[in-house]
Each structure stands twice: as structure tokens, then as C-alpha cells.
Design an enzyme around this catalytic site. Structure first.
Site, short mmCIF file in Angstrom:
data_model
loop_
_atom_site.label_atom_id
_atom_site.label_comp_id
_atom_site.label_asym_id
_atom_site.label_seq_id
_atom_site.Cartn_x
_atom_site.Cartn_y
_atom_site.Cartn_z
N SER A 7 0.85 -1.19 0.00
CA SER A 7 0.00 0.00 0.00
C SER A 7 0.88 1.24 0.00
CB SER A 7 -0.89 0.01 1.25
OG SER A 7 -1.37 1.31 1.46
N HIS A 32 -1.37 -1.38 -4.15
CA HIS A 32 -2.61 -0.96 -3.50
C HIS A 32 -2.60 0.57 -3.30
CE1 HIS A 32 -6.02 -1.88 -0.73
NE2 HIS A 32 -5.59 -0.84 -0.04
N ASP A 34 -4.65 3.70 -1.78
CA ASP A 34 -5.73 4.07 -0.84
C ASP A 34 -6.27 5.45 -1.16
OD1 ASP A 34 -5.95 1.85 1.05
OD2 ASP A 34 -3.85 2.28 1.46
N MET A 36 -8.90 8.32 -0.13
CA MET A 36 -9.69 8.75 1.03
C MET A 36 -10.23 10.16 0.79
SD MET A 36 -7.29 7.46 4.14
CE MET A 36 -6.43 5.89 4.08
N HIS A 65 -8.43 1.26 -3.69
CA HIS A 65 -9.32 1.03 -2.54
C HIS A 65 -10.02 2.34 -2.24
CE1 HIS A 65 -9.42 -0.01 2.07
NE2 HIS A 65 -10.63 0.05 1.53
N MET A 67 -12.11 4.59 -0.34
CA MET A 67 -12.72 4.85 0.97
C MET A 67 -13.39 6.21 0.87
SD MET A 67 -9.57 3.38 3.24
CE MET A 67 -8.45 3.53 1.86
N MET A 136 -11.41 -5.59 6.00
CA MET A 136 -10.55 -4.63 6.70
C MET A 136 -10.18 -5.23 8.06
SD MET A 136 -9.99 -2.13 4.69
CE MET A 136 -8.98 -1.20 5.88
N GLY A 143 -2.61 4.33 8.06
CA GLY A 143 -1.66 3.23 8.10
C GLY A 143 -1.12 3.07 9.52
N ASP A 174 -6.60 -6.14 4.76
CA ASP A 174 -5.95 -4.83 4.69
C ASP A 174 -5.88 -4.22 6.09
OD1 ASP A 174 -5.02 -2.32 4.04
OD2 ASP A 174 -6.74 -1.77 2.78
N GLY A 176 -2.62 -3.63 9.35
CA GLY A 176 -1.89 -4.32 10.41
C GLY A 176 -1.19 -5.60 9.96
N GLY A 196 1.17 -1.82 4.21
CA GLY A 196 1.69 -0.48 3.99
C GLY A 196 2.93 -0.22 4.80
C1 DX5 Z 1 -6.01 1.91 5.79
C2 DX5 Z 1 -5.64 1.50 4.40
C3 DX5 Z 1 -4.54 0.52 4.32
C4 DX5 Z 1 -3.24 0.97 4.92
C5 DX5 Z 1 -2.67 -0.22 5.63
O1 DX5 Z 1 -7.24 2.55 5.76
O2 DX5 Z 1 -6.76 0.94 3.72
O3 DX5 Z 1 -4.35 0.05 2.98
O4 DX5 Z 1 -2.30 1.45 4.00
O5 DX5 Z 1 -1.56 0.20 6.33
P1 DX5 Z 1 -0.79 -0.75 7.32
O6 DX5 Z 1 -0.28 -1.93 6.54
O7 DX5 Z 1 0.29 0.13 7.84
O8 DX5 Z 1 -1.76 -1.16 8.40
ZN ZN Z 2 -6.37 0.00 1.75
#
Ligand code: DX5
Ligand code: ZN
Length: 224
Positions: A7, A32, A34, A36, A65, A67, A136, A143, A174, A176, A196
Site C-alpha cells: 500500500s 494498493h 488508498d 480517502m 481502494h 474509501m 478490513m 496506516g 488490509d 496491520g 503499507g
Molecule cells: C487503511 C488503508 C490501508 C493501509 C494499511 O485505511 O486501507 O491500505 O495502507 O496500512 P498498514 O499496513 O500500515 O496497516
Molecule cells: Zn487499503
């Protein structure tokens, strides 16, 4: 087959292509992205221009993705910019069936995402319309958050629903994802792992992808 999807949220945006290509050298086959909007989630990121620029700089598909609220309004622009996979949130779509058909009609791979608090049963009527389900494993928006262990049961439930319905969508997670959480996730049934901060937040992105891929494949052997 297990895929690691880096990500870019945790990449250095001033040298995005370099970071993405480093992850690709480590074996990443999908990137990936993201998106937002500051409404569906309390954060802002990128839009179609970044997808279009990245498309010229990297050779692998982009997984957008979304959001965002009202994703129908933006799906065509993301596909035109070069997104090959699009995911929308069940929670953001009043007419989810229509939105998934819209993604398909634009020629992108169709994915539906659910937040940690959303039961997998809410997808029961659309599972035959999707290529992937994105579970999720943190609350979307940022992240670097901690993996929510209760989501493992959702992955298992989805795998059971898939068998019962004779479908073959893939299960993606996606949030953690790290060397500590990858094993349990893969044993529960996750097949595409978005990561990410574990890829871009520490050391060489390529090596980090390789390490995650190795750990995931070891867990896959244990599952079999
Ligand atoms: C969070 C995103 C993820 C994010 C994950 O809303 O959708 O894709 O980048 O980040 P990590 O891998 O650090 O949890
Ligand atoms: Zn994501």
C-alpha cells in the site's frame, strides 16, 4: 497463491515511483492505492491524477481502494486513469449491486470491502458479483494501526460461505499486516495481503515484500 499488495499510503510521496518499483523488485504483483475523501474516513489522500502518473511509472496493476462517499461518481475516472482493480465499501454504497455492476461494466476487477464492525453476512447477496472480498483488519483511514484479531473469524466465515455457494472470489485483508500477523491471517484463509507500513515504513521495500511473501507461504503449507 498468496499475493502481497504493497500500500503506497506509507510510501514517500516525493519518490513514489522509486518506492513502488523497489517493492516490485521484491515480488509485488499488484500495487494498493488508498483513496480517502475526508468524509467516509477521517483522512485525505490521492485521486485519479496520481493513478495516471503511476501507471506510466510502474508495470503492475493498481488496486484502488475507494474509501469515499458516492463512489459511483468517481469509478469511471479511476478506471480511465488506469485502475485495474476497484474496491468499494459496502458501508458507502446505498445500491451496492448497482455499484458493483458499474465497476464490472467499466472493465475493472470488482471488489467489495467491509469494515471490522460489518458482518460478512451483509455481503451474502452480492458474493456472486465480486472477484475479491476485502476484509478490513483495521478501521480504515490510517496506516500503522494494530491488526484487530476478531477479524480472523470473519475470514474463516467468508471461506465457508464461498464453499457453500460454490463461488471462487478471493479473500483479501488490509491493515496491520506484518510478520507477526501474516501467519494467522493466511491460516484463516487470506490470499491477498495488503501491507503499507510493514513494506514502506522500514528498510528496503523489496526485502520487506520478500519476507512477507515467505512467511505467508510457510503459513499456507501449515494450512494445507
Ligand atoms: C487503511 C488503508 C490501508 C493501509 C494499511 O485505511 O486501507 O491500505 O495502507 O496500512 P498498514 O499496513 O500500515 O496497516
Ligand atoms: Zn487499503
Amino acid at each position: 497463491m498468496i499475493e502481497i499488495a504493497p500500500s503506497i499510503l506509507s510510501a514517500n510521496f516525493a519518490r513514489l515511483a522509486d518506492d513502488a518499483n523497489a517493492a516490485i523488485r521484491g515480488g509485488a504483483r499488484v500495487l494498493h492505492v488508498d483513496v480517502m475523501d475526508g468524509h467516509f474516513v477521517p483522512n485525505l489522500t490521492v485521486g485519479p491524477p496520481v493513478v495516471a502518473s503511476l501507471r506510466k511509472a510502474v508495470d503492475i496493476p493498481q488496486d484502488c481502494h475507494l474509501m469515499i462517499e458516492n463512489p459511483d461518481e468517481y469509478i469511471p475516472a479511476f478506471v480511465d486513469a488506469g485502475a485495474s482493480w476497484i474496491s468499494v465499501h459496502q458501508e458507502a454504497c446505498r445500491h451496492l449491486n448497482r455499484t458493483l455492476e458499474l465497476i464490472r461494466s467499466h472493465g475493472a476487477r470488482v471488489r467489495v470491502a467491509i469494515n471490522p464492525a460489518t458482518p460478512v453476512q451483509t455481503l451474502g447477496e452480492v458474493l456472486d458479483l465480486v472477484d475479491h472480498v476485502l476484509v478490513m483488519t483495521v478501521n480504515p483511514g490510517f496506516g500503522g494501526q494494530r491488526f484487530i484479531p476478531g477479524t480472523l473469524e470473519k475470514i474463516r466465515k467468508l471461506a465457508t460461505m464461498r464453499t457453500a455457494k460454490g463461488l471462487n472470489f478471493r479473500i483479501e485483508i488490509d491493515g496491520g499486516v506484518s510478520l507477526e500477523t501474516v501467519g494467522a491471517s493466511v491460516r484463516a484463509g487470506a490470499e491477498i495481503l495488503v501491507a503499507g507500513s510493514h513494506v514502506f515504513g522500514r528498510g528496503d521495500p523489496g526485502r520487506n515484500v520478500e519476507a512477507l511473501q515467505r512467511a505467508a507461504e510457510e503459513a499456507l503449507l501449515q494450512r494445507a
